[in-house]
Design a protein around this motif. Structure first.
Motif, mmCIF file in Angstrom:
data_model
loop_
_atom_site.group_PDB
_atom_site.id
_atom_site.type_symbol
_atom_site.label_atom_id
_atom_site.label_comp_id
_atom_site.label_asym_id
_atom_site.label_seq_id
_atom_site.Cartn_x
_atom_site.Cartn_y
_atom_site.Cartn_z
ATOM 1 N N MET A 185 -47.255 -7.683 31.799
ATOM 2 C CA MET A 185 -45.808 -7.643 31.902
ATOM 3 C C MET A 185 -45.285 -6.458 31.097
ATOM 4 S SD MET A 185 -43.206 -10.694 31.105
ATOM 5 C CE MET A 185 -41.534 -10.546 31.527
ATOM 6 N N THR A 186 -44.324 -5.772 31.655
ATOM 7 C CA THR A 186 -43.745 -4.598 31.012
ATOM 8 C C THR A 186 -42.522 -4.988 30.202
ATOM 9 O OG1 THR A 186 -44.457 -3.282 32.896
ATOM 10 C CG2 THR A 186 -42.809 -2.313 31.465
ATOM 11 N N ASP A 187 -42.430 -4.440 28.994
ATOM 12 C CA ASP A 187 -41.230 -4.671 28.192
ATOM 13 C C ASP A 187 -40.090 -3.854 28.771
ATOM 14 O OD1 ASP A 187 -42.472 -6.363 26.406
ATOM 15 O OD2 ASP A 187 -43.128 -4.724 25.125
ATOM 16 N N ARG A 188 -39.022 -4.515 29.092
ATOM 17 C CA ARG A 188 -37.852 -3.824 29.644
ATOM 18 C C ARG A 188 -36.853 -3.573 28.520
ATOM 19 N NH1 ARG A 188 -37.548 -4.055 35.432
ATOM 20 N NH2 ARG A 188 -39.371 -5.146 36.221
ATOM 21 N N GLY A 214 -34.625 5.596 29.071
ATOM 22 C CA GLY A 214 -36.065 5.502 28.848
ATOM 23 C C GLY A 214 -36.893 5.304 30.099
ATOM 24 N N GLY A 215 -36.499 5.931 31.204
ATOM 25 C CA GLY A 215 -37.245 5.781 32.454
ATOM 26 C C GLY A 215 -36.883 4.533 33.241
ATOM 27 N N TRP A 216 -35.930 3.780 32.766
ATOM 28 C CA TRP A 216 -35.469 2.562 33.435
ATOM 29 C C TRP A 216 -34.037 2.756 33.909
ATOM 30 C CZ3 TRP A 216 -38.511 -1.689 34.265
ATOM 31 C CH2 TRP A 216 -39.716 -1.731 33.580
ATOM 32 N N VAL A 217 -33.623 1.916 34.857
ATOM 33 C CA VAL A 217 -32.247 1.911 35.343
ATOM 34 C C VAL A 217 -31.693 0.510 35.126
ATOM 35 C CG1 VAL A 217 -30.742 2.280 37.322
ATOM 36 C CG2 VAL A 217 -32.831 3.624 37.095
ATOM 37 N N GLY A 218 -30.519 0.433 34.518
ATOM 38 C CA GLY A 218 -29.852 -0.850 34.305
ATOM 39 C C GLY A 218 -28.621 -0.939 35.190
ATOM 40 N N LEU A 219 -28.343 -2.116 35.705
ATOM 41 C CA LEU A 219 -27.193 -2.361 36.566
ATOM 42 C C LEU A 219 -26.518 -3.630 36.082
ATOM 43 C CD1 LEU A 219 -25.776 -1.483 39.281
ATOM 44 C CD2 LEU A 219 -27.247 -3.168 40.387
ATOM 45 N N ARG A 220 -25.196 -3.568 35.912
ATOM 46 C CA ARG A 220 -24.470 -4.759 35.454
ATOM 47 C C ARG A 220 -23.095 -4.826 36.108
ATOM 48 N NH1 ARG A 220 -23.127 -3.040 29.164
ATOM 49 N NH2 ARG A 220 -21.498 -1.520 29.655
ATOM 50 N N PHE A 244 -34.499 -1.956 36.654
ATOM 51 C CA PHE A 244 -35.339 -1.426 37.713
ATOM 52 C C PHE A 244 -36.131 -0.242 37.182
ATOM 53 C CE2 PHE A 244 -31.393 -3.040 39.470
ATOM 54 C CZ PHE A 244 -31.811 -3.878 40.481
ATOM 55 N N THR A 245 -37.327 -0.041 37.718
ATOM 56 C CA THR A 245 -38.044 1.194 37.439
ATOM 57 C C THR A 245 -37.345 2.306 38.222
ATOM 58 O OG1 THR A 245 -39.555 0.982 39.314
ATOM 59 C CG2 THR A 245 -40.241 -0.042 37.214
ATOM 60 N N ALA A 246 -37.652 3.541 37.880
ATOM 61 C CA ALA A 246 -37.069 4.664 38.610
ATOM 62 C C ALA A 246 -37.460 4.618 40.092
ATOM 63 C CB ALA A 246 -37.493 5.979 37.976
ATOM 64 N N ASP A 247 -38.697 4.244 40.391
ATOM 65 C CA ASP A 247 -39.140 4.149 41.791
ATOM 66 C C ASP A 247 -38.395 3.053 42.547
ATOM 67 O OD1 ASP A 247 -40.929 6.239 41.502
ATOM 68 O OD2 ASP A 247 -42.649 4.923 41.147
ATOM 69 N N GLU A 248 -38.199 1.916 41.907
ATOM 70 C CA GLU A 248 -37.446 0.824 42.545
ATOM 71 C C GLU A 248 -36.014 1.258 42.828
ATOM 72 O OE1 GLU A 248 -39.692 -3.039 40.569
ATOM 73 O OE2 GLU A 248 -38.046 -2.092 39.465
ATOM 74 N N TRP A 249 -35.407 1.938 41.867
ATOM 75 C CA TRP A 249 -34.027 2.395 42.033
ATOM 76 C C TRP A 249 -33.934 3.415 43.175
ATOM 77 C CZ3 TRP A 249 -29.486 0.614 40.904
ATOM 78 C CH2 TRP A 249 -28.375 1.440 41.003
ATOM 79 N N ASP A 250 -34.874 4.348 43.217
ATOM 80 C CA ASP A 250 -34.874 5.347 44.287
ATOM 81 C C ASP A 250 -34.996 4.686 45.659
ATOM 82 O OD1 ASP A 250 -34.600 7.438 42.496
ATOM 83 O OD2 ASP A 250 -36.744 7.916 42.473
ATOM 84 N N ALA A 251 -35.852 3.675 45.776
ATOM 85 C CA ALA A 251 -36.002 2.955 47.047
ATOM 86 C C ALA A 251 -34.711 2.243 47.425
ATOM 87 C CB ALA A 251 -37.156 1.958 46.960
ATOM 88 N N PHE A 252 -34.035 1.659 46.452
ATOM 89 C CA PHE A 252 -32.757 0.979 46.695
ATOM 90 C C PHE A 252 -31.699 1.972 47.183
ATOM 91 C CE2 PHE A 252 -28.643 -0.428 44.809
ATOM 92 C CZ PHE A 252 -28.415 -1.501 45.656
ATOM 93 N N VAL A 253 -31.583 3.097 46.515
ATOM 94 C CA VAL A 253 -30.591 4.109 46.898
ATOM 95 C C VAL A 253 -30.901 4.655 48.293
ATOM 96 C CG1 VAL A 253 -29.663 6.397 46.322
ATOM 97 C CG2 VAL A 253 -29.974 4.682 44.523
#
Length: 67
Positions: A1-4, A28-34, A47-56
């Motif tokens: 598990m990755t520490d977010r 820090g290489g992560w994306v937060g959404l609130r 989200f990881t940067a890759d997850e965020w890119d896929a979402f966008v």
């Protein structure tokens, strides 16, 4: 598990549409959404940067449009 990250010291940017706002932070290489209405009091989806890119890309491709 990755520490977010907690995004405690992140710079948040608002994105609004008709009064409904979300806030996005890159930290820090992560994306937060609130939820913009809850700000610091609400939860942060991370989200990881890759997850965020896929979402966008999905948004731009129209994958979330209602029929």
């Amino acid at each position: 598990m990755t520490d977010r990250p907690l995004f405690a010291d992140a710079h948040w940017r608002a994105a609004c549409n008709g009064g409904a706002c979300v806030e996005v932070a890159f930290h820090g290489g992560w994306v937060g959404l609130r939820d913009g209405k809850q700000g610091d009091l609400g939860p942060v989806l991370t989200f990881t940067a890759d997850e965020w890119d896929a979402f966008v890309r999905g948004i731009k491709d129209g994958r979330f449009e209602t029929p």
